[in-house]
Enzyme design. Structure first.
Site, PDB file in Angstrom:
ATOM      1  N   ASP A   1     -66.490  42.456  51.592  1.00  0.00           N
ATOM      2  CA  ASP A   1     -67.498  41.407  51.425  1.00  0.00           C
ATOM      3  C   ASP A   1     -67.034  40.300  50.476  1.00  0.00           C
ATOM      4  OD1 ASP A   1     -68.947  42.971  53.074  1.00  0.00           O
ATOM      5  OD2 ASP A   1     -70.756  43.020  51.846  1.00  0.00           O
TER       6      ASP A   1
ATOM      7  N   ASN B   1     -69.559  41.500  57.852  1.00  0.00           N
ATOM      8  CA  ASN B   1     -70.914  42.055  57.823  1.00  0.00           C
ATOM      9  C   ASN B   1     -71.514  41.831  56.434  1.00  0.00           C
ATOM     10  OD1 ASN B   1     -73.192  43.330  58.735  1.00  0.00           O
ATOM     11  ND2 ASN B   1     -72.340  45.399  58.711  1.00  0.00           N
TER      12      ASN B   1
ATOM     13  N   ASP C   1     -80.976  50.301  47.651  1.00  0.00           N
ATOM     14  CA  ASP C   1     -79.653  50.809  48.036  1.00  0.00           C
ATOM     15  C   ASP C   1     -79.389  52.183  47.444  1.00  0.00           C
ATOM     16  OD1 ASP C   1     -79.256  48.613  49.521  1.00  0.00           O
ATOM     17  OD2 ASP C   1     -77.849  47.629  48.157  1.00  0.00           O
TER      18      ASP C   1
ATOM     19  N   GLU D   1     -77.023  47.296  56.696  1.00  0.00           N
ATOM     20  CA  GLU D   1     -75.805  47.404  57.495  1.00  0.00           C
ATOM     21  C   GLU D   1     -76.061  48.122  58.818  1.00  0.00           C
ATOM     22  OE1 GLU D   1     -75.992  47.294  54.355  1.00  0.00           O
ATOM     23  OE2 GLU D   1     -74.151  46.532  53.424  1.00  0.00           O
TER      24      GLU D   1
ATOM     25  N   HIS E   1     -71.079  51.597  54.478  1.00  0.00           N
ATOM     26  CA  HIS E   1     -70.440  52.204  53.304  1.00  0.00           C
ATOM     27  C   HIS E   1     -71.318  53.221  52.595  1.00  0.00           C
ATOM     28  CE1 HIS E   1     -72.320  48.825  50.665  1.00  0.00           C
ATOM     29  NE2 HIS E   1     -72.872  48.808  51.862  1.00  0.00           N
ATOM     30  N   ARG E   2     -72.606  52.904  52.491  1.00  0.00           N
ATOM     31  CA  ARG E   2     -73.471  53.816  51.721  1.00  0.00           C
ATOM     32  C   ARG E   2     -73.740  55.125  52.464  1.00  0.00           C
ATOM     33  NH1 ARG E   2     -73.809  51.300  47.425  1.00  0.00           N
ATOM     34  NH2 ARG E   2     -74.077  49.051  47.407  1.00  0.00           N
TER      35      ARG E   2
ATOM     36  N   LYS F   1     -66.252  48.185  52.116  1.00  0.00           N
ATOM     37  CA  LYS F   1     -67.204  47.089  51.923  1.00  0.00           C
ATOM     38  C   LYS F   1     -67.491  46.859  50.445  1.00  0.00           C
ATOM     39  CE  LYS F   1     -71.665  45.746  54.029  1.00  0.00           C
ATOM     40  NZ  LYS F   1     -71.629  44.388  53.757  1.00  0.00           N
TER      41      LYS F   1
END
Ligand code: DC
Length: 681
Positions: free
Chosen positions: A52, A94, A325, A353, A399-400, A435
């Protein structure tokens, strides 16, 4: 960073030690944009290196900013509010934190200074809404075209005529990034009048707005805030570079290590450096939620320490609007309770995402959990006693998802787990952590521990020049595993013996040399290079004389024993590929997959010949054939650990196979055998 197709996490038992986290994504991209719009140079320290931030840096370059990067420090010469490039096609991957603010800034610049800009991203980006921002900018006179679907990127920004007299209205209930985008960009056009932004609907994710206001202030812009519904940018606001700015470590990234400490920090705490309890990031309030579940937390200005407090963890019922998040981490922590964890007010998960509520529900169920999902909530109940299941976790390019599900690897500790039947967790497409946290798994493996016999091993044994080394190192790369070239340890011992004029029959002296490799001689393996006490010995080790000597000294049982612990020490997370002669028979008899590689003498001689010639050594094929046969005979007939296939080895004759074919054959066996039997009684 792991760029493998999947990463298998063995069951983990403990966490402890120190991690230094990368810079925050939210802060990094805001700082980059503000520096790019400012007059003068900004030196940004501790910038996050990630997908990012890379797209944001590329976009700023394309817009004409001069950017010099060295390590995690970046020098940015800002535009000072004047467009340098009048045309640019920006691809933003993204990265919502790049798409939204760049849209606002470029729409305003294009309307006042001309210029045509297109902004696009990966297909998922084109499904993430931006209509509320477009709807806020169009009434100001910005000409914005959604070139795909209305309300979604890609966008084309082409001129317009600004009219800034009305208050600017923006919806705040889908994503706070739209308000952030306006706050970051509107100072560009505040020369003649103050600008008022009114938020329509309940503003979500307020802490992210706090970060925005805090950083704007660092760049000389004091926004006046009335509650969370009205924001005023004073007339004549101008971006002033603070000169130097440090990016705080990412508080959302910290959540995984806070959770690891709460779940598995039983013997020592997990210490997180780069961010403290007084962070400006909203996700730092994850700490309170983790404490409510049982974590024991201490923190200082730039550090946090977390260990197990009450155990098992407590199920909680929490409004997570303030930590959208990091709340994903709470859902996985819910697996370590006896109850039902309910996370509410998380509708924004659906436009991240991926649709994170649906994704989380689907993957938690694979592990055996019971999940109820609603439009804006999720409820997680751990698997029933003994009902944990091996799971291959799909990560949805999110990613998370990858990071929070890695915590399921601590499953043997779960109160409902059967500790003797731990489950494997496969994380698909682990590179998606790039990311925000490219080295996430490396950091996890630094603080996580498990029983060595739970760490999977693949052994590749076979005669000289059968291609073991090439196969084994390719397998290690494809699986993200550690790699042991055990022959090199015999070769290093032999090289030291030759150089120190040790008699190759002097068992005691040889044993002492071999022991030194484990104790006092510093060995470093670095790709193709092997270093012994600062000296690169890679080429010396390849000499035929050294290979022959290695074969001779390896017949001494005392030498083999002396190298044993050193070899066992290579068994590290997340797994090991070991090549040699006795990896499957003697050193790692419990290996999950054993390969015995062979090839005809003629084939092997030809390969060795090519290898020697390429390294600048001279030899004839006949000599090599004779050497190989002599060495094979010695390795096969020695009294201890003779070269032979383990009873449970897969045999592979690769005489007619390319390297890729051999690697794919073995990977096929590996994938077929998953989940591997890792607990042998
Ligand atoms: O794989 P290589 O050619 O680098 O190995 C050099 C010698 O070391 C080999 O001839 C026999 C010995 N060796 C061994 O006995 N056991 C191992 N596991 C690896 C190598």
């Amino acid at each position: 960073m792991y760029t493998t197709a999947f990463l298998d996490l063995p069951p983990l038992l403990q966490a402890g030690g120190t991690v230094r986290l990368p810079g925050s994504k939210s802060i990094s991209n805001r700082v980059l944009l503000l520096a790019g719009l400012s007059q003068g140079t900004t030196i940004v320290h501790d910038l996050l290196a990630s997908d990012d931030t890379r797209v944001m840096l590329e976009a700023l370059r394309a817009l004409g900013c001069d950017i010099q990067q060295s390590g995690d420090t970046v020098h940015i010469e800002g535009l000072g509010g004047r467009l340098k490039a009048m045309e640019a096609d920006l691809f933003l991957g993204n990265a919502g934190t790049a798409m939204r603010p760049l849209t606002a800034a470029l729409a305003l610049l294009s309307a006042t200074q001309g210029g045509v800009f297109t902004l696009s991203g990966v297909p998922r980006m084109h499904e993430r809404p931006i209509g509320d921002l477009v709807d806020a900018l169009r009434p100001l006179g910005c000409a914005i075209e959604c070139t795909g679907n209305e309300g979604y990127p890609p966008l084309r920004l082409a001129g317009g005529t600004l009219n800034l007299r009305q208050p600017i209205q923006v919806r705040g209930d889908v994503s706070s990034q739209f308000l952030t985008a306006l706050l970051l960009a509107l100072p560009l056009v505040s020369q003649h009048q103050p600008l008022v932004i009114e938020v329509v609907g309940e503003l979500i994710s307020k802490p992210y707005i706090d970060i925005t206001l805090n950083l704007l202030a660092r760049f000389g812009i004091q926004v006046q805030r009335e509650g969370w519904s009205r924001f005023t940018i004073p007339q004549g606001s101008a971006y002033r570079s603070p000169g130097v700015i440090h990016v705080e470590a990412d508080a959302s990234s910290a959540s995984y290590f806070i959770a690891a400490g709460a779940i598995a920090g039983a013997e020592q705490p997990v210490r997180i450096e780069g961010v403290g309890g007084d962070s400006i990031q909203g996700d730092i309030r994850f700490l309170e939620a983790a404490q409510a579940m049982g974590a024991a937390v201490r923190s200082g200005p730039n550090w946090i320490e977390v260990s197990r407090g009450s155990w098992p963890l407590q199920a909680i019922d929490l409004d997570c609007n303030h930590i959208p998040d990091a709340a994903m981490t709470l859902a996985v922590m819910g697996l370590y309770t006896h109850g039902t964890t309910r996370l509410r007010n998380i509708a924004s998960w659906r436009v991240k995402e991926t649709d994170r509520i649906a994704a989380m529900a689907c993957e938690l169920r694979k592990l055996g959990a019971t999940v109820v999902e609603g439009e804006d909530f999720i409820e997680v109940t751990p698997p029933e006693a003994g009902r944990w299941q091996h799971a291959s976790i799909h990560t949805y390019d999110d990613h998370r998802m990858a990071m929070c599900f890695s915590l399921a690897a601590f499953n043997p500790l779960a109160p409902t787990a059967e500790p003797s039947r731990p489950v494997s967790v496969r994380i698909e497409d682990p590179r998606c952590v790039g990311k925000t946290f490219p080295d996430y798994f490396e950091c996890l493996f630094k603080v996580a521990e498990t029983r060595p016999d739970w760490i999977p091993v693949i052994t590749v044994d076979g005669p000289t020049a059968s291609g073991k080394g090439t196969l084994a190192s390719a397998l290690a790369t494809r699986l993200g595993y550690q790699f042991l070239d055990s022959g090199s340890l015999y070769r290093i011992t032999a090289l030291l013996a030759i150089e120190n004029e040790v008699d190759l029959d002097d068992t005691q002296a040889l044993e002492q040399l071999a022991r030194q490799l484990g104790d006092s001689v510093r060995l470093r393996f670095d790709g193709e290079h092997i270093w012994v006490d600062q000296r690169d010995v890679s080429l010396d080790l390849r000499q035929e004389e050294v290979g022959q000597a290695a074969s001779r000294i390896s017949a001494h049982p005392a030498v083999r024993q002396a190298l044993m612990d050193l070899q066992l020490g290579f068994r590290g997370l997340p797994g090991l590929v070991a090549d040699g002669r006795d990896m499957g028979t003697v050193v790692f008899p419990d290996a999950a997959l054993k390969v015995f590689l062979t090839a005809s003498v003629a084939q092997r001689a030809e390969r060795r010949h090519k290898q020697l010639i390429s390294k600048g050594f001279s030899a004839t094929l006949e000599e090599i054939c004779a050497d190989l046969e002599a060495r094979d005979l010695r390795d096969r007939t020695r009294a201890v650990a003779p070269l032979m296939p383990a009873a449970d080895a897969h045999k592979l004759d690769n005489s007619a196979l390319s390297i890729d074919e051999s690697v794919n054959t073995v990977l096929g066996w590996w994938v077929e055998g998953w989940p591997h039997v890792i607990v042998r009684h």
